[in-house]
Design an enzyme around this catalytic site. Sequence first.
Site, short mmCIF file in Angstrom:
data_model
loop_
_atom_site.label_atom_id
_atom_site.label_comp_id
_atom_site.label_asym_id
_atom_site.label_seq_id
_atom_site.Cartn_x
_atom_site.Cartn_y
_atom_site.Cartn_z
N SER A 1 60.91 78.51 36.66
CA SER A 1 61.41 78.85 38.00
C SER A 1 62.79 78.23 38.19
O SER A 1 63.15 77.29 37.48
CB SER A 1 60.44 78.27 39.02
N TYR B 1 55.60 70.66 42.32
CA TYR B 1 55.93 71.97 41.74
C TYR B 1 57.17 71.83 40.86
O TYR B 1 57.20 72.34 39.74
CB TYR B 1 56.16 72.99 42.86
#
Length: 244
Positions: free
Chosen positions: A140, A153
Amino acid sequence: MSTDQNTGRVAVITGASSGIGEATARVLAADGHRLALLARRGDRIQALADELGAGAIAIEADVTDRASIAAAADRVQQQLGPADILVNNAGVMLLAPFSSEHTDETRQMIEVNLLGAMTTTEVFLDQLRDGGGDLINLSSVAGRVAGPGSSVYNATKWGLNGWSEALRQELQPDIRVTLIEPGAVATELTDHITHASSKQYADKLYDEVAITAQDVAEVIAFAISRPQRMTLNEILIRPTGQAL
Ligand code: NDP
């Protein structure tokens, strides 16, 4: 997006029941690949496999449960032949401030996003080695840019980046490792955030800039379709207008 290169291979996609995984399954099927669709929601992947036709099978599997991934690998080998492509896509983004109130979310993100990808790769490694495999890891922008409310995350995606770069060197030339790093993509990812202000922040960002799962799927298909002599190591996909 069909090309003459590298079609008709066996692709395993984790998290194929929604979002980027589901879209990738559709694009790879259209490109002539045979597919093993893995996820916990068996009804969703079975419906997708039925829609995609004879070359696709659905296998209910949880990436945090090694036995279910090992059983999936056996089924792939028996029903489709050895996997040529593994897309480590299963992931959760349970944004919240780092605190003892969110230890369940912390553990789940690490177990799914990081350890789940490692377990799945380790289990499928021998199959991938046969005949020039592709390993695609879904990282990501959050693997490069950190921020408040996203620390765990961020840690999982940062971890995926380091692990993928080491594997790229370690596994070549047998297996080509490609890291996909999207920004905001409209999927079910933000639906699972329970921390109110984190969800509000994510919903606003996604409403403003998110691209589609199909956009990312087409990039994955393109990377896979390149000749084995080259690797698109890291593909950063920023939605236009996303600041970070
Ligand atoms: P979705 O929530 O739509 O899809 C996530 C998928 O992961 C689901 O199919 C889910 O299936 C699966 N999954 C979750 N936990 C497990 C588990 N324990 N075992 C097996 N499968 C699991 O989100 P996205 O499509 O957006 O996410 C896909 C990947 O893309 C993730 O790794 C995410 O971090 C990454 N990504 C997403 C971005 C975005 O903005 N959407 C941006 C950058 C990266 P099921 O619940 O059926 O098991």
